[in-house]
Design a protein around this motif. Sequence first.
Motif, PDB file in Angstrom:
ATOM      1  N   HIS A 161       0.824  -1.217   0.000  1.00  0.00           N
ATOM      2  CA  HIS A 161       0.000   0.000   0.000  1.00  0.00           C
ATOM      3  C   HIS A 161       0.854   1.262   0.000  1.00  0.00           C
ATOM      4  O   HIS A 161       0.437   2.298  -0.517  1.00  0.00           O
ATOM      5  N   GLU A 162       2.042   1.183   0.590  1.00  0.00           N
ATOM      6  CA  GLU A 162       2.898   2.358   0.673  1.00  0.00           C
ATOM      7  C   GLU A 162       4.065   2.242  -0.304  1.00  0.00           C
ATOM      8  O   GLU A 162       4.423   1.150  -0.745  1.00  0.00           O
ATOM      9  N   ARG A 163       4.655   3.371  -0.624  1.00  0.00           N
ATOM     10  CA  ARG A 163       5.816   3.412  -1.498  1.00  0.00           C
ATOM     11  C   ARG A 163       6.936   4.189  -0.820  1.00  0.00           C
ATOM     12  O   ARG A 163       6.713   5.265  -0.283  1.00  0.00           O
ATOM     13  N   VAL A 164       8.140   3.603  -0.854  1.00  0.00           N
ATOM     14  CA  VAL A 164       9.312   4.226  -0.230  1.00  0.00           C
ATOM     15  C   VAL A 164      10.219   4.755  -1.328  1.00  0.00           C
ATOM     16  O   VAL A 164      10.572   3.997  -2.248  1.00  0.00           O
ATOM     17  N   PRO A 165      10.626   6.033  -1.283  1.00  0.00           N
ATOM     18  CA  PRO A 165      11.546   6.555  -2.303  1.00  0.00           C
ATOM     19  C   PRO A 165      12.817   5.723  -2.376  1.00  0.00           C
ATOM     20  O   PRO A 165      13.409   5.383  -1.344  1.00  0.00           O
ATOM     21  N   LEU A 166      13.233   5.389  -3.579  1.00  0.00           N
ATOM     22  CA  LEU A 166      14.370   4.485  -3.771  1.00  0.00           C
ATOM     23  C   LEU A 166      15.643   5.017  -3.130  1.00  0.00           C
ATOM     24  O   LEU A 166      16.337   4.286  -2.424  1.00  0.00           O
ATOM     25  N   GLN A 167      15.969   6.283  -3.391  1.00  0.00           N
ATOM     26  CA  GLN A 167      17.234   6.800  -2.874  1.00  0.00           C
ATOM     27  C   GLN A 167      17.282   6.773  -1.358  1.00  0.00           C
ATOM     28  O   GLN A 167      18.290   6.353  -0.764  1.00  0.00           O
ATOM     29  N   ALA A 168      16.222   7.201  -0.706  1.00  0.00           N
ATOM     30  CA  ALA A 168      16.190   7.203   0.750  1.00  0.00           C
ATOM     31  C   ALA A 168      16.324   5.780   1.285  1.00  0.00           C
ATOM     32  O   ALA A 168      17.020   5.530   2.282  1.00  0.00           O
ATOM     33  N   PHE A 169      15.679   4.843   0.601  1.00  0.00           N
ATOM     34  CA  PHE A 169      15.717   3.455   1.057  1.00  0.00           C
ATOM     35  C   PHE A 169      17.119   2.862   0.940  1.00  0.00           C
ATOM     36  O   PHE A 169      17.645   2.285   1.892  1.00  0.00           O
ATOM     37  N   VAL A 170      17.737   3.007  -0.238  1.00  0.00           N
ATOM     38  CA  VAL A 170      19.052   2.388  -0.425  1.00  0.00           C
ATOM     39  C   VAL A 170      20.108   3.087   0.424  1.00  0.00           C
ATOM     40  O   VAL A 170      21.064   2.448   0.875  1.00  0.00           O
ATOM     41  N   ASP A 171      19.959   4.394   0.639  1.00  0.00           N
ATOM     42  CA  ASP A 171      20.884   5.092   1.539  1.00  0.00           C
ATOM     43  C   ASP A 171      20.850   4.467   2.927  1.00  0.00           C
ATOM     44  O   ASP A 171      21.893   4.249   3.558  1.00  0.00           O
ATOM     45  N   ARG A 172      19.642   4.195   3.408  1.00  0.00           N
ATOM     46  CA  ARG A 172      19.497   3.600   4.751  1.00  0.00           C
ATOM     47  C   ARG A 172      20.068   2.198   4.809  1.00  0.00           C
ATOM     48  O   ARG A 172      20.747   1.833   5.784  1.00  0.00           O
ATOM     49  N   ARG A 173      19.819   1.416   3.785  1.00  0.00           N
ATOM     50  CA  ARG A 173      20.274   0.019   3.816  1.00  0.00           C
ATOM     51  C   ARG A 173      21.792  -0.076   3.675  1.00  0.00           C
ATOM     52  O   ARG A 173      22.433  -0.901   4.335  1.00  0.00           O
ATOM     53  N   VAL A 174      22.376   0.748   2.819  1.00  0.00           N
ATOM     54  CA  VAL A 174      23.834   0.755   2.693  1.00  0.00           C
ATOM     55  C   VAL A 174      24.464   1.241   3.994  1.00  0.00           C
ATOM     56  O   VAL A 174      25.466   0.686   4.463  1.00  0.00           O
ATOM     57  N   ALA A 175      23.872   2.270   4.601  1.00  0.00           N
ATOM     58  CA  ALA A 175      24.386   2.781   5.879  1.00  0.00           C
ATOM     59  C   ALA A 175      24.315   1.702   6.955  1.00  0.00           C
ATOM     60  O   ALA A 175      25.242   1.556   7.769  1.00  0.00           O
ATOM     61  N   ALA A 176      23.241   0.914   6.952  1.00  0.00           N
ATOM     62  CA  ALA A 176      23.103  -0.172   7.934  1.00  0.00           C
ATOM     63  C   ALA A 176      24.184  -1.224   7.728  1.00  0.00           C
ATOM     64  O   ALA A 176      24.766  -1.738   8.697  1.00  0.00           O
ATOM     65  N   SER A 177      24.474  -1.550   6.478  1.00  0.00           N
ATOM     66  CA  SER A 177      25.505  -2.553   6.200  1.00  0.00           C
ATOM     67  C   SER A 177      26.889  -2.029   6.579  1.00  0.00           C
ATOM     68  O   SER A 177      27.741  -2.788   7.062  1.00  0.00           O
ATOM     69  N   GLU A 178      27.121  -0.730   6.377  1.00  0.00           N
ATOM     70  CA  GLU A 178      28.409  -0.139   6.736  1.00  0.00           C
ATOM     71  C   GLU A 178      28.590  -0.105   8.259  1.00  0.00           C
ATOM     72  O   GLU A 178      29.692  -0.347   8.766  1.00  0.00           O
ATOM     73  N   ARG A 179      27.507   0.175   8.992  1.00  0.00           N
ATOM     74  CA  ARG A 179      27.588   0.143  10.461  1.00  0.00           C
ATOM     75  C   ARG A 179      27.904  -1.266  10.955  1.00  0.00           C
ATOM     76  O   ARG A 179      28.693  -1.450  11.888  1.00  0.00           O
ATOM     77  N   SER A 180      27.283  -2.240  10.320  1.00  0.00           N
ATOM     78  CA  SER A 180      27.543  -3.628  10.694  1.00  0.00           C
ATOM     79  C   SER A 180      29.004  -3.999  10.458  1.00  0.00           C
ATOM     80  O   SER A 180      29.632  -4.677  11.284  1.00  0.00           O
ATOM     81  N   LEU A 181      29.552  -3.542   9.339  1.00  0.00           N
ATOM     82  CA  LEU A 181      30.960  -3.812   9.039  1.00  0.00           C
ATOM     83  C   LEU A 181      31.862  -3.174  10.085  1.00  0.00           C
ATOM     84  O   LEU A 181      32.814  -3.800  10.564  1.00  0.00           O
ATOM     85  N   LYS A 182      31.586  -1.927  10.450  1.00  0.00           N
ATOM     86  CA  LYS A 182      32.409  -1.229  11.444  1.00  0.00           C
ATOM     87  C   LYS A 182      32.388  -1.955  12.786  1.00  0.00           C
ATOM     88  O   LYS A 182      33.418  -2.072  13.465  1.00  0.00           O
ATOM     89  N   LYS A 183      31.212  -2.450  13.183  1.00  0.00           N
ATOM     90  CA  LYS A 183      31.097  -3.183  14.443  1.00  0.00           C
ATOM     91  C   LYS A 183      31.945  -4.445  14.423  1.00  0.00           C
ATOM     92  O   LYS A 183      32.620  -4.780  15.397  1.00  0.00           O
ATOM     93  N   ARG A 184      31.916  -5.138  13.307  1.00  0.00           N
ATOM     94  CA  ARG A 184      32.670  -6.389  13.199  1.00  0.00           C
ATOM     95  C   ARG A 184      34.173  -6.135  13.132  1.00  0.00           C
ATOM     96  O   ARG A 184      34.963  -6.929  13.641  1.00  0.00           O
ATOM     97  N   ILE A 185      34.553  -5.036  12.510  1.00  0.00           N
ATOM     98  CA  ILE A 185      35.971  -4.668  12.482  1.00  0.00           C
ATOM     99  C   ILE A 185      36.443  -4.370  13.907  1.00  0.00           C
ATOM    100  O   ILE A 185      37.521  -4.818  14.327  1.00  0.00           O
ATOM    101  N   LYS A 186      35.642  -3.632  14.641  1.00  0.00           N
ATOM    102  CA  LYS A 186      36.000  -3.290  16.018  1.00  0.00           C
ATOM    103  C   LYS A 186      36.101  -4.540  16.886  1.00  0.00           C
ATOM    104  O   LYS A 186      37.033  -4.697  17.676  1.00  0.00           O
ATOM    105  N   ARG A 187      35.135  -5.449  16.713  1.00  0.00           N
ATOM    106  CA  ARG A 187      35.127  -6.683  17.487  1.00  0.00           C
ATOM    107  C   ARG A 187      36.344  -7.546  17.154  1.00  0.00           C
ATOM    108  O   ARG A 187      37.008  -8.092  18.044  1.00  0.00           O
TER     109      ARG A 187
END
Length: 289
Positions: A161-187
């Motif tokens: 029913h809803e539509r999410v703008p592509l750029q905003a969506f992919v920005d969030r998902r890439v940022a989430a993956s980058e945060r995950s990488l940083k956490k694993r590097i730190k660990r």
Amino acid sequence: MKGASRKIDKRASDSKPSGAESSAETAFVSYASPLVDEAIEHANAVREDASPETLHKLRVSLRRLRSLWWAFEPLLDKGENTRQRALFKYLATAAGKTRDWDILIELIAQHERVAREMTPMLEEARGGALATSRETLSNADVKHLLQDALTSASKELNTAHERVPLQAFVDRRVAASERSLKKRIKRASHAKRSDYTAFHEVRKAGKKVRYLLEFFEPVLSGSHKRVLKRLKQIQKRFGTLNDIVASEMLLRDNLGLLAGSGDTGAALDWLRKERKRRMRAAAGLLRKL
């Protein structure tokens, strides 16, 4: 195969959204469809071509699919998404069992005396693994499994029913993956040098970020050059470490099968020394990241 790969690449680039104005829901199929076609093509090729490169391409294409489904996870049914990603992993593992023998054979070839004695038996074991891989992939009916996964996800997104703008969506998902990488590097940077699992998690997280950047780079906001540079370093150093660790485990797990094929003790000793050397190199890279 090279010609086919070029066709796939062209088809993928032609079908991807040209800008960020579309929604994530409508853009999904333009990302997923070429990847599904590519995986099916590589799965078909494995029936005729048993080369290490063909198996590697199939495994990579399935990993890329798994990463794309992860990227769209917030928009898809959680249970179904988990099931589909598990399916992609299962198929990639089936292809990977033969690929692991290829890597072991390539590594052992660096130890001339051991290779001369062990290679015939390793090649025989590789042949058995290939037969199993082909049977598993054939029984799984990769073409219909992947097409069904694409159809199911596309239908769910198209009826949302809803539509999410592509750029905003992919920005969030890439940022989430980058945060995950940083956490694993730190660990991993604080883990014991013998803790390979922590290093392996860095490698997996890095692959996911790299795949997402490859998918979405044309519509992402901001620059990701620094991240890409870091990913290239991780991929090279952690990839060689993974090859050694996986080969050592494969050899240990098949000592009975390889009994009498040569000096397996010497091979294991060499792999153990290589593992320690490459663990030091990986740890050194983490300190610089």
